[in-house]
Design a protein around this motif. Structure first.
Motif, mmCIF file in Angstrom:
data_model
loop_
_atom_site.group_PDB
_atom_site.id
_atom_site.type_symbol
_atom_site.label_atom_id
_atom_site.label_comp_id
_atom_site.label_asym_id
_atom_site.label_seq_id
_atom_site.Cartn_x
_atom_site.Cartn_y
_atom_site.Cartn_z
ATOM 1 N N GLU A 142 29.214 24.678 40.495
ATOM 2 C CA GLU A 142 28.047 25.409 39.986
ATOM 3 C C GLU A 142 27.109 24.543 39.152
ATOM 4 O O GLU A 142 25.947 24.891 38.966
ATOM 5 C CB GLU A 142 28.508 26.624 39.163
ATOM 6 C CG GLU A 142 29.167 27.698 40.037
ATOM 7 C CD GLU A 142 29.581 28.946 39.267
ATOM 8 O OE1 GLU A 142 29.464 28.955 38.025
ATOM 9 O OE2 GLU A 142 30.037 29.900 39.929
ATOM 10 N N PRO A 172 25.829 31.568 49.983
ATOM 11 C CA PRO A 172 26.021 32.020 51.365
ATOM 12 C C PRO A 172 24.743 32.703 51.840
ATOM 13 O O PRO A 172 24.157 33.490 51.106
ATOM 14 C CB PRO A 172 27.169 33.022 51.255
ATOM 15 C CG PRO A 172 27.891 32.637 49.999
ATOM 16 C CD PRO A 172 26.847 32.092 49.069
ATOM 17 N N ASP A 181 41.714 27.415 48.952
ATOM 18 C CA ASP A 181 42.145 27.891 47.626
ATOM 19 C C ASP A 181 43.346 27.092 47.104
ATOM 20 O O ASP A 181 44.211 27.654 46.418
ATOM 21 C CB ASP A 181 42.507 29.394 47.662
ATOM 22 C CG ASP A 181 41.402 30.243 48.286
ATOM 23 O OD1 ASP A 181 40.245 30.067 47.868
ATOM 24 O OD2 ASP A 181 41.695 31.035 49.192
ATOM 25 N N MET A 225 38.509 27.079 43.064
ATOM 26 C CA MET A 225 37.489 27.128 42.021
ATOM 27 C C MET A 225 38.060 27.060 40.603
ATOM 28 O O MET A 225 37.422 26.538 39.701
ATOM 29 C CB MET A 225 36.756 28.457 42.140
ATOM 30 C CG MET A 225 35.404 28.359 42.766
ATOM 31 S SD MET A 225 34.693 29.990 42.823
ATOM 32 C CE MET A 225 34.712 30.273 44.563
ATOM 33 N N GLU A 265 30.636 26.892 55.609
ATOM 34 C CA GLU A 265 31.740 27.841 55.668
ATOM 35 C C GLU A 265 31.158 29.198 56.049
ATOM 36 O O GLU A 265 30.158 29.645 55.485
ATOM 37 C CB GLU A 265 32.471 27.973 54.319
ATOM 38 C CG GLU A 265 33.561 29.061 54.406
ATOM 39 C CD GLU A 265 34.458 29.175 53.167
ATOM 40 O OE1 GLU A 265 34.299 28.375 52.229
ATOM 41 O OE2 GLU A 265 35.311 30.082 53.184
HETATM 42 O O1 G Z 1 38.586 32.042 49.240
HETATM 43 P P1 G Z 1 37.318 31.364 49.717
HETATM 44 O O2 G Z 1 37.220 29.938 49.244
HETATM 45 O O3 G Z 1 37.068 31.513 51.178
HETATM 46 O O4 G Z 1 36.160 32.181 48.959
HETATM 47 C C1 G Z 1 34.857 31.790 48.930
HETATM 48 C C2 G Z 1 34.117 32.788 48.042
HETATM 49 O O5 G Z 1 33.594 32.137 46.917
HETATM 50 C C3 G Z 1 32.960 33.437 48.758
HETATM 51 O O6 G Z 1 33.005 34.824 48.550
HETATM 52 C C4 G Z 1 31.731 32.838 48.098
HETATM 53 O O7 G Z 1 30.674 33.773 48.043
HETATM 54 C C5 G Z 1 32.224 32.477 46.733
HETATM 55 N N1 G Z 1 31.530 31.307 46.179
HETATM 56 C C6 G Z 1 30.990 30.286 46.879
HETATM 57 N N2 G Z 1 30.454 29.350 46.043
HETATM 58 C C7 G Z 1 30.650 29.792 44.794
HETATM 59 C C8 G Z 1 30.333 29.285 43.483
HETATM 60 O O8 G Z 1 29.735 28.229 43.304
HETATM 61 N N3 G Z 1 30.719 30.027 42.413
HETATM 62 C C9 G Z 1 31.382 31.200 42.556
HETATM 63 N N4 G Z 1 31.729 31.877 41.451
HETATM 64 N N5 G Z 1 31.700 31.724 43.764
HETATM 65 C C10 G Z 1 31.342 31.031 44.868
#
Ligand code: G
Ligand code: MN
Length: 370
Positions: A342, A366, A283, A306, A170
Motif C-alpha cells: 500500500e 482490482p 497467502d 499481507m 490476479e
Molecule cells: O487471498 P487473496 O490474496 O487472493 O486476496 C486478495 C484480496 O486482497 C482481494 O480481495 C483484493 O481486493 C485485496 N487487496 C488487493 N490489494 C490490496 C491492498 O493493497 N491492500 C488491501 N488491504 N487489500 C488488498
C-alpha cells in the motif's frame, strides 16, 4: 424418552422413577449434584427433574451445566423453600425451564414436563422452517448470480519489483448481486449448496475471456478453492480449454484453509503441472502449515500474505523472513510476490530484499477493465 431424576430423598426418588417408568420413560437416577454431573457427562437426556436442595453442587448448578452440555434437555426444578431471587435469575438465564413447588401432585409434574416438551418441539419446528427458508433464499440468490451473469472477474496488476512494469494480473471474483455481494459470501453460499464446481467453471470461463483480451506476454493468476482440487477429473475437464494458454496461467492455492490438510489435492496438482500450468501458493504465512505446504507443493510463485507485508519497511523480523524466502526462491527456481503493498516505503523495502513481483493498491486496485 430419557429422564434424569436428581433427588436426595430416597422415597421421593423411587416414587418418581416408578411414575415415570409407568409412563414409558427410561429413568436414570442421581442422589446428589456430583452424581448428576457424571450422568450428564455420559448420557443424553430429553428431560431432567432436579431437586433444588441437594448435596453439592446444588440443583441450580446441575441445571446450569445441563444447559451448557445438553441445551435440548428440558430442565425442571423441584423445590420447597427456595431462594427466590437466585432462582428467578436462573429462570431468566434459561437454566430452568419449569418450576414445580413441593409438595406436588405427580400430575402437576407431568403436565409441567409435557408443556415444556411441546414448547421445545414448537420452537424446534419454527427454527427448522426458518432455517429452510434462509437456505432456499440463499440458493435462489446464488442461482441468480449464475443465471443473471452477476459474477465478474476483476483484474489487479502484478508488477516487476525492479522496473514497475506490469507482468500480469490476479483475477479476483466480484459479484453485482445486491445481497450476495462479496466474493466471500458467494464462495460461502457455493460451499453450502455444493456449487463450488459450477463456480470454478465460471471463473475458468472468465479467465479464458481475459486471456483473449490481455497483451499476450502477460500472466493471469487465478484463485482455486482448495476443495476444487479434490476431484482431479473435474479439474482436468475445467482446465482443458485453457491448455493453449497454460504457460500464461498461474493457479493460486491458498494456504489459509485447513482444507489442504483434509483433501487429497496431489493428483490434481500433478495433472496441472504436467499440462504446463504453474502453481502459486497464496497467502503464505497466514496459515499454520506454511512450511509443509511449501515443501510439498513446489510452487512456481510464493505470494506472501499481507499480514507479513504490512509495515515491512519498519519491522526488522518481517524483512528477515522475506529475505529468507527470496533465497529459498532462488534455490528452488521460484518467484516471491508480496501482495497488499500500500505504501512506497513497503515497495522500497521489498525491492531491497530482492522480491520479484509486487501487488497491491499502490500499483492498482482490482478493476473490471484492463
Ligand atoms: O487471498 P487473496 O490474496 O487472493 O486476496 C486478495 C484480496 O486482497 C482481494 O480481495 C483484493 O481486493 C485485496 N487487496 C488487493 N490489494 C490490496 C491492498 O493493497 N491492500 C488491501 N488491504 N487489500 C488488498
Ligand atoms: Mn490470491
Amino acid at each position: 424418552m430419557h429422564v434424569l431424576v436428581v433427588e436426595d430423598d430416597e422415597n421421593l426418588r423411587s416414587v418418581l422413577r416408578a411414575a415415570m417408568e409407568h409412563k414409558g420413560c427410561e429413568v436414570a437416577e442421581a442422589r446428589d449434584g456430583s452424581e448428576a454431573l457424571s450422568r450428564i457427562g455420559t448420557q443424553e437426556f430429553d428431560a431432567a427433574v432436579v431437586d433444588y436442595h441437594l448435596p453439592p453442587p446444588d440443583g441450580l448448578e446441575v441445571l446450569r451445566q445441563l444447559l451448557v452440555r445438553q441445551p435440548r434437555c428440558v430442565r425442571v426444578l423441584m423445590s420447597g423453600a427456595l431462594d427466590l431471587p437466585v432462582v428467578m435469575d436462573a429462570v431468566n438465564r434459561g437454566e430452568v425451564t419449569r418450576l414445580v413447588a413441593k409438595p406436588f401432585h405427580l400430575e402437576a409434574l407431568f403436565s409441567a414436563l409435557e408443556e415444556a416438551l411441546s414448547e421445545r418441539t414448537r420452537l424446534e419446528q419454527f427454527y427448522s422452517r426458518a432455517h429452510q427458508d434462509v437456505l432456499q433464499r440463499e440458493r435462489r440468490e446464488l442461482e441468480s448470480c449464475f443465471n443473471d451473469c452477476l459474477l465478474q472477474l476483476a483484474l489487479q496488476p502484478l508488477v516487476e519489483a525492479a522496473s514497475g512494469a506490469i507482468q500480469g494480473y490476479e483475477a479476483l471474483l466480484r459479484s453485482r448481486h445486491p445481497s450476495l455481494n462479496s466474493p466471500s459470501r458467494v464462495i460461502a453460499a457455493a460451499e453450502t449448496h455444493e456449487m463450488l464446481g459450477p463456480l470454478a467453471d465460471r471463473v475458468a470461463a472468465g479467465a479464458a475471456d481475459w486471456l483473449r483480451q490481455m497483451p499476450p506476454q502477460r500472466l493471469l493468476f487465478l484463485n482455486a478453492h482448495p476443495n476444487e482440487l479434490a476431484d482431479p477429473l473435474a479439474v482436468q475437464r475445467r482446465f482443458e480449454p485453457l491448455l493453449p494458454s497454460a504457460n500464461r496461467l498461474v493457479i493460486e492455492i491458498t494456504e489459509r484453509s485447513s482444507v489442504l490438510e483434509q483433501t487429497d489435492w496431489r493428483n490434481a496438482i500433478v495433472w496441472l503441472v504436467e499440462a504446463g500450468f504453474r502453481i502459486a501458493i497464496d497467502d503464505l504465512g497466514s496459515g499454520y502449515n506454511s512450511l509443509s505446504v511449501l515443501a510439498e507443493l513446489q510452487p512456481a510463485f510464493m505470494k506472501v500474505d499481507m499480514s507479513i507485508v504490512r509495515n515491512i519497511d519498519r519491522e526488522e523480523r518481517k524483512q528477515r523472513l522475506v529475505e529468507l524466502l527470496t533465497r529459498f526462491a532462488q534455490a528452488t527456481d521460484s518467484r516471491v510476490v508480496l501482495e497488499g503493498i500500500e505504501t512506497e516505503a513497503e515497495a522500497e523495502a521489498a525491492r531491497r530484499l530482492g522480491v520479484d513481483l509486487l501487488q497491491g493498491y499502490l500499483f492498482g486496485r482490482p478493476s473490471l477493465t484492463l
